[in-house]
Write a protein that holds these residues in place. Sequence first.
Motif, mmCIF file in Angstrom:
data_model
loop_
_atom_site.group_PDB
_atom_site.id
_atom_site.type_symbol
_atom_site.label_atom_id
_atom_site.label_comp_id
_atom_site.label_asym_id
_atom_site.label_seq_id
_atom_site.Cartn_x
_atom_site.Cartn_y
_atom_site.Cartn_z
ATOM 1 N N ASP A 56 0.800 -1.056 0.177
ATOM 2 C CA ASP A 56 0.265 0.097 0.204
ATOM 3 C C ASP A 56 1.152 1.483 -0.073
ATOM 4 N N ARG B 269 0.648 2.030 -3.774
ATOM 5 C CA ARG B 269 0.167 2.725 -4.977
ATOM 6 C C ARG B 269 -0.211 4.049 -5.316
ATOM 7 N N PHE B 270 -0.733 4.038 -6.931
ATOM 8 C CA PHE B 270 -0.988 4.648 -7.318
ATOM 9 C C PHE B 270 -1.606 5.655 -7.197
ATOM 10 N N ASN B 271 -2.917 5.232 -6.344
ATOM 11 C CA ASN B 271 -3.926 6.211 -5.612
ATOM 12 C C ASN B 271 -3.518 6.438 -4.111
ATOM 13 N N ARG B 272 -2.451 7.124 -3.549
ATOM 14 C CA ARG B 272 -2.255 7.449 -2.332
ATOM 15 C C ARG B 272 -2.969 8.024 -1.689
ATOM 16 N N ILE B 273 -3.432 8.276 -0.584
ATOM 17 C CA ILE B 273 -4.030 9.280 0.045
ATOM 18 C C ILE B 273 -2.762 10.162 0.148
#
Length: 101
Positions: A89, A92-96
Motif C-alpha cells: 500500500d 499505490r498509485f492512488n495513495r492518499i
Amino acid sequence: MPAKIYRPAKTAMQSGKAKTHLWVLEFDQETPRKIDPIMGYTSSGDTRQQLRLTFETQEQAEDYAKRNGIDYRVIPPKDPIRQTVSYSDNFRFNRIQPWTH
C-alpha cells in the motif's frame, strides 16, 4: 473495603502478552499515602494495597469477592483493534498521502 477486578493490559515495554489472560483483584486505597519528612519515601499504613490476587476467570474473582464480603467493581477489558496494513500500500498509485522522506 472496595476492590476492582480487571484483566491487565499488555505492558508497553515489551511486545509479548504474558500474564494478560489472568484476572486481577486489587483493593482500593483506603488511607492517603504519606511522605516521610526525613528520607522522602512514600509510605502507607494500609497493607491491603500490597495484595494482588490473580484468578483464571472473571467468575472466580467475583466468587472470591462475594465469599469474603468484598465490595467490588468489574472493569471490562479493552481488546486492541488490529489494523491490517500491507507493505504494498505504500506504493499505490492512488495513495492518499504523498510519499515523502
